[in-house]
Design a protein around this motif. Structure first.
Motif, mmCIF file in Angstrom:
data_model
loop_
_atom_site.group_PDB
_atom_site.id
_atom_site.type_symbol
_atom_site.label_atom_id
_atom_site.label_comp_id
_atom_site.label_asym_id
_atom_site.label_seq_id
_atom_site.Cartn_x
_atom_site.Cartn_y
_atom_site.Cartn_z
ATOM 1 N N GLY A 79 -90.942 77.595 -40.649
ATOM 2 C CA GLY A 79 -89.621 77.332 -40.089
ATOM 3 C C GLY A 79 -89.630 76.461 -38.848
ATOM 4 N N LEU A 80 -90.738 75.799 -38.593
ATOM 5 C CA LEU A 80 -90.842 74.969 -37.386
ATOM 6 C C LEU A 80 -90.340 73.549 -37.644
ATOM 7 C CD1 LEU A 80 -94.335 76.171 -36.153
ATOM 8 C CD2 LEU A 80 -92.077 77.008 -35.524
ATOM 9 N N TYR A 84 -84.692 76.550 -32.147
ATOM 10 C CA TYR A 84 -83.915 77.780 -32.207
ATOM 11 C C TYR A 84 -83.510 78.158 -30.790
ATOM 12 C CZ TYR A 84 -86.025 78.296 -36.855
ATOM 13 O OH TYR A 84 -86.422 78.091 -38.139
ATOM 14 N N PHE A 109 -88.740 77.184 -29.764
ATOM 15 C CA PHE A 109 -87.967 78.366 -29.403
ATOM 16 C C PHE A 109 -87.457 78.186 -27.977
ATOM 17 C CE2 PHE A 109 -91.064 79.360 -32.629
ATOM 18 C CZ PHE A 109 -90.302 79.991 -33.591
ATOM 19 N N GLU A 147 -79.859 82.358 -31.900
ATOM 20 C CA GLU A 147 -80.324 82.823 -33.212
ATOM 21 C C GLU A 147 -81.385 83.914 -33.137
ATOM 22 O OE1 GLU A 147 -80.439 79.735 -36.499
ATOM 23 O OE2 GLU A 147 -80.790 78.494 -34.725
ATOM 24 N N ILE A 148 -82.071 83.974 -32.007
ATOM 25 C CA ILE A 148 -83.141 84.970 -31.861
ATOM 26 C C ILE A 148 -83.016 85.661 -30.507
ATOM 27 C CG2 ILE A 148 -85.640 85.365 -31.920
ATOM 28 C CD1 ILE A 148 -85.967 82.702 -33.354
ATOM 29 N N TYR A 150 -85.127 88.252 -27.927
ATOM 30 C CA TYR A 150 -86.334 89.010 -27.592
ATOM 31 C C TYR A 150 -85.891 90.256 -26.838
ATOM 32 C CZ TYR A 150 -88.480 84.247 -27.871
ATOM 33 O OH TYR A 150 -88.878 82.979 -28.228
ATOM 34 N N LYS A 171 -79.601 86.802 -36.218
ATOM 35 C CA LYS A 171 -80.214 87.390 -37.403
ATOM 36 C C LYS A 171 -81.706 87.665 -37.229
ATOM 37 C CE LYS A 171 -76.585 87.564 -40.073
ATOM 38 N NZ LYS A 171 -75.774 88.136 -38.971
ATOM 39 N N ALA A 172 -82.193 87.546 -35.992
ATOM 40 C CA ALA A 172 -83.620 87.791 -35.772
ATOM 41 C C ALA A 172 -83.861 88.447 -34.418
ATOM 42 C CB ALA A 172 -84.403 86.484 -35.857
ATOM 43 N N ILE A 173 -84.686 89.482 -34.422
ATOM 44 C CA ILE A 173 -85.018 90.218 -33.206
ATOM 45 C C ILE A 173 -86.533 90.293 -33.060
ATOM 46 C CG2 ILE A 173 -84.944 92.476 -32.071
ATOM 47 C CD1 ILE A 173 -82.291 93.012 -33.489
ATOM 48 N N TRP A 174 -86.998 89.925 -31.878
ATOM 49 C CA TRP A 174 -88.409 90.107 -31.542
ATOM 50 C C TRP A 174 -88.432 91.295 -30.590
ATOM 51 C CZ3 TRP A 174 -91.966 86.111 -28.618
ATOM 52 C CH2 TRP A 174 -93.301 86.353 -28.993
ATOM 53 N N ASP A 186 -79.576 92.261 -43.177
ATOM 54 C CA ASP A 186 -79.744 90.816 -43.029
ATOM 55 C C ASP A 186 -80.296 90.407 -41.662
ATOM 56 O OD1 ASP A 186 -77.507 91.520 -41.637
ATOM 57 O OD2 ASP A 186 -76.362 89.737 -42.181
ATOM 58 N N VAL A 187 -80.674 91.393 -40.859
ATOM 59 C CA VAL A 187 -81.309 91.093 -39.571
ATOM 60 C C VAL A 187 -82.805 91.368 -39.690
ATOM 61 C CG1 VAL A 187 -81.437 91.704 -37.124
ATOM 62 C CG2 VAL A 187 -79.220 91.661 -38.285
ATOM 63 N N VAL A 188 -83.612 90.370 -39.369
ATOM 64 C CA VAL A 188 -85.053 90.578 -39.448
ATOM 65 C C VAL A 188 -85.590 90.969 -38.071
ATOM 66 C CG1 VAL A 188 -85.396 89.037 -41.404
ATOM 67 C CG2 VAL A 188 -85.541 88.111 -39.096
ATOM 68 N N GLU A 190 -89.179 91.693 -35.870
ATOM 69 C CA GLU A 190 -90.634 91.657 -35.755
ATOM 70 C C GLU A 190 -91.002 92.452 -34.509
ATOM 71 O OE1 GLU A 190 -92.498 90.366 -38.105
ATOM 72 O OE2 GLU A 190 -94.416 90.652 -37.087
#
Lengths: 208, 208
Positions: A79-80, A84, A109, A147-148, A150, A171-174, A186-188, A190
């Motif tokens: 995805g690079l 984001y 990022f 979008e992300i 942390y 839709k993305a959580i670190w 639908d939320v990823v 890591e």
DNA sequence: AAAAATATGTCAAATTAATAACAAGGTATT
DNA sequence: AATACCTTGTTATTAATTTGACATATTTTT
């Protein structure tokens, strides 16, 4: 762009390929065979070829792989291909440490803001990044196409943040908090569960 | 204390059991069946029973597992039976963040000092922990029975630190630098490759 | 006290992942 | 140009891991 059912084990090896290929690229290495790569990266040549073939035939018989091409291809898979917008929630030591990592930014990022609830921290500027109050979280996220996220809060604050995230377009959580977050499908997420990692080390130290 | 060939996959699940059992303990839950645990932790009941049975029969038919006992047993397996002296090399943002995590200390990982090569940082005191010069590294490690080193340097400095560690009695490295360290066989390394983790997240965000 | 329900430990089966083998196509050398 | 050598992509094999099944023991209910 949806690849069909690639196993998690394969996915988790991709960043390592990416890292080693970058190093070769920096060292002006133009081509690499699965056998040579095997020696430095520690996977079997067979596994390397099979991993890569999940995504397409990037190599050439008798020649091997072109380092630059392969690096680019794996970057695309990961995805690079674009930037984001990211934010950090929890501007304590860890959040600040992440804010200072320039390598994330170089990969695309882009840190847009940090958030906290502690009045002593809100208002500070860390590496040109403002620490904002959580009151403005939803507004900021929506207006800045974040979008992300942390999550660098403590354990108790993390699920609340996840809940608020779930109501936005993020839709993305670190997640760095030592807890497994409940989020919509639908939320990823890591996780970086440091304690889990340390305890694994402790196990092997004991066994050694 | 050497268990015979437990797979890495099992080992990496143990800290998660430990974490969930602690939470139950804090909530005064006295007993738990593999089925109930399965629901909250997300592994199958069968897997839970098989994982635990690698180390002994901790449960009782018709009853399940005693939460406190199981928590203690898993703690023992993970080596949480005594304290470990640890030091941090690299007292930048990340090193300082780790120094501030009190949860590691509570589990028995006692931070004794931090090290750096930057004169601007050497001499500081962070949370009662002194930042020492790397000149004194070997002396300190030997005299203070240090068993674990957290490497928080940048990529380029990490292997040098690992080499110096390898000449001491330290047998465990927790590595946060984005590089795979070369160490003697009897030194265990646990990596936290943040970039790898972030790229995995990025992959799934793209796929979503 | 007996019966029903529960839940482990373990063995067997199924699934998944890793390794090995090799045909086919390309490269390098003579 | 011919030959020997590489190296991939892919199929087959082996190994590892996860899931399912069940006999047995314990608890709970009647």
């Amino acid at each position: 762009m949806k690849e069909k059912n690639i196993s998690l084990a394969v996915i988790r090896r991709l960043p390592k390929y990416h890292r080693y290929l970058k190093e070769m690229l920096d060292n002006d290495i133009k081509r690499i065979s699965s056998k040579e790569l095997s020696k430095v990266i520690g996977f079997t040549a067979s596994q390397i070829r099979q991993d890569l073939n999940n995504f397409g035939g990037f190599g050439q018989q008798g020649y091997g792989y072109n380092v630059e091409d392969l690096y680019e291809e794996i970057g695309k898979i990961l995805g690079l291909t674009r930037d984001y917008n990211v934010i950090i929630v929890g501007a304590g030591n860890l959040g600040q440490a992440l804010a200072n990592y320039s390598s994330f930014g170089r990969l695309g990022f882009k840190l847009k803001a940090m958030f906290d609830i502690n009045p002593k921290i809100v208002g500070l500027t860390i590496k040109d990044i403002q620490v904002l109050d959580m009151d403005t979280f939803e507004t900021f996220v929506n207006e800045n196409n974040v979008e992300i996220v942390y999550i660098c809060t403590n354990r108790d604050g993390a699920q609340d943040v996840a809940d608020r995230i779930s109501k936005t377009n993020v839709k993305a959580i670190w997640n760095f908090a030592p807890v497994d977050l409940k989020v919509p499908e639908d939320v990823v997420v890591e996780n970086v569960h440091l304690i889990d990692n340390l305890l694994t080390l402790s196990y092997f130290l004991k066994e050694n």
